[in-house]
Every structure is written in structure tokens, then in C-alpha cells.
Design an enzyme around this catalytic site. Structure first.
Site, PDB file in Angstrom:
ATOM      1  N   ASP A  52      43.629  41.022  44.323  1.00 36.53           N
ATOM      2  CA  ASP A  52      43.211  39.741  43.776  1.00 36.53           C
ATOM      3  C   ASP A  52      42.867  38.769  44.905  1.00 36.53           C
ATOM      4  OD1 ASP A  52      45.564  38.064  44.466  1.00 36.53           O
ATOM      5  OD2 ASP A  52      46.624  39.328  43.039  1.00 36.53           O
ATOM      6  N   GLN A  53      42.282  37.666  44.547  1.00 40.14           N
ATOM      7  CA  GLN A  53      41.752  36.724  45.536  1.00 40.14           C
ATOM      8  C   GLN A  53      42.817  36.247  46.522  1.00 40.14           C
ATOM      9  OE1 GLN A  53      38.901  33.749  44.112  1.00 40.14           O
ATOM     10  NE2 GLN A  53      40.067  32.171  45.170  1.00 40.14           N
TER      11      GLN A  53
END
Length: 202
Positions: A52-53
Site C-alpha cells: 500500500d501507499q
């Protein structure tokens, strides 16, 4: 007799995904940092799985769909180093090892048994681009968690479920392919990925 078409020579890469980047090449939202901003990958390159980011670390990429399928097999271990809020207890580690209840979509899901142990010293990682909160807000600790599944934000949900929210998450190994000394944003082209299975938790 017609000549057989030459088999395409595929290419494989390992990347240290930095904090703040999406694990994709295209995004409908503007001003997002994407993998193509880091390296001139050949056409047809795909990320195998995602981080994820807010997560960092080892991301494998390939032009070969068959290789992607091999890496995503449930037997292949993924090891993460998680910096958590507070001094993680033996009881919490036992809970992680046995499996914990997390939310997946609108349903509850019990994670498979995994490997989890405390890191006695902080791992030697490059500083994150966005600073982690300092000790004035309380102590933190590091734990190694190795899973063979990959639900959305799973490791973060697991540590939160046992009372120790994740502050920083770095993937350091997939199978027998290690992040090693690769620095954030750096890419290394490899001949293939070492995926020897070191154990299954099924």
C-alpha cells in the site's frame, strides 16, 4: 514448414518501493507517485502483488505472467518488519503466531498461523521520507512477521488487533529473495526470483 516464433525473453526486477508511492503504473487520480516515476521499465512490466501507499520495501516486477503466478502462490513466504506503537509483549506475539481476527471488507477473517518474533534491535533501514513520531510520544518496538497470504493491509490489521498499531511497515523478503541493501527507489534487474519455500503454515 513454418518457423516457430521466437519465445519472448522476459525480464524481472526487484524494487525498493519508497513510502508514498503506489504499486502501479496507471492511476486515475492525478499527482500520485507511480512505479514508472522510478525507472524506465519495459512495456508489459507488472508488479507482483502490492504494497500500500504507506508501506515500503521489496516489490517484485516482471514481464512474465507465469512468473507472477509462481510468486503469488500461497506457499511463498512474505516477511515484513513492522515498527509498532509500544513495547510488544510475548502474549501479543503468541496471538499473532496463532492467527487473529481482522476485518476483510465487511466480514471478519481469521488469519492463518504465521511466524512472528521481536527484533531486539531496530533494523538498519534508510530513514523514511515522512518522519516517524519520536520517543516523546512513547516507546516503539520492531517485530518480524512472516505470512503466506496477502489480504488488504493485513499486517497492519494484525498488529492493531493485538493492541500494537503499526507505525512503519517494510517488506524485506519474498520467498528467498531479499530486499538486502537496496535503497529506497532503487531497482535491480535479476535473472529470476529465488522462491524456495521455507515452510508452510497451512
Amino acid at each position: 514448414m513454418q518457423d516457430q516464433p521466437e519465445e519472448k525473453e522476459h525480464r524481472h526486477f526487484k524494487l525498493h518501493k519508497p513510502y508514498g508511492y503506489l504499486s502501479q503504473f496507471v492511476c486515475e487520480h492525478k499527482n500520485k507517485k507511480l512505479l514508472g516515476d522510478l525507472y524506465d521499465f519495459p512495456e508489459g512490466t507488472m508488479a507482483i502483488g502490492r504494497l500500500d501507499q504507506d508501506s515500503e520495501g521489496l516489490l517484485l516486477l516482471t514481464t512474465d505472467g507465469k512468473m507472477s503466478e509462481q510468486v503469488r502462490r500461497k506457499e511463498v513466504e512474505k516477511e515484513y518488519y513492522a515498527q509498532v506503537d509500544g513495547l510488544i509483549t510475548d502474549e501479543a506475539l503468541d496471538q499473532l503466531q496463532q492467527g487473529v481476527e481482522i476485518s476483510v471488507g465487511k466480514q471478519q477473517y481469521k488469519t492463518h498461523p504465521c511466524k512472528a518474533f521481536r527484533l531486539e534491535t531496530a533494523p538498519d533501514l534508510a530513514a523514511r521520507s515522512r518522519k516517524i513520531r519520536d520517543d516523546r510520544h512513547g516507546p516503539t518496538s520492531w517485530v518480524s512477521i512472516t505470512v503466506t497470504e496477502g489480504k488488504f493491509r493485513q499486517v497492519r490489521k494484525m498488529t492493531a488487533a493485538v493492541g500494537f498499531p503499526t507505525l512503519r511497515l517494510v517488506r524485506v523478503r519474498i520467498g528467498a529473495t531479499f530486499l538486502g541493501a537496496l535503497q529506497p527507489g532503487a531497482v535491480e534487474e535479476v535473472e529470476d526470483f529465488a522462491l524456495s519455500v521455507e515452510g508452510s503454515f497451512q
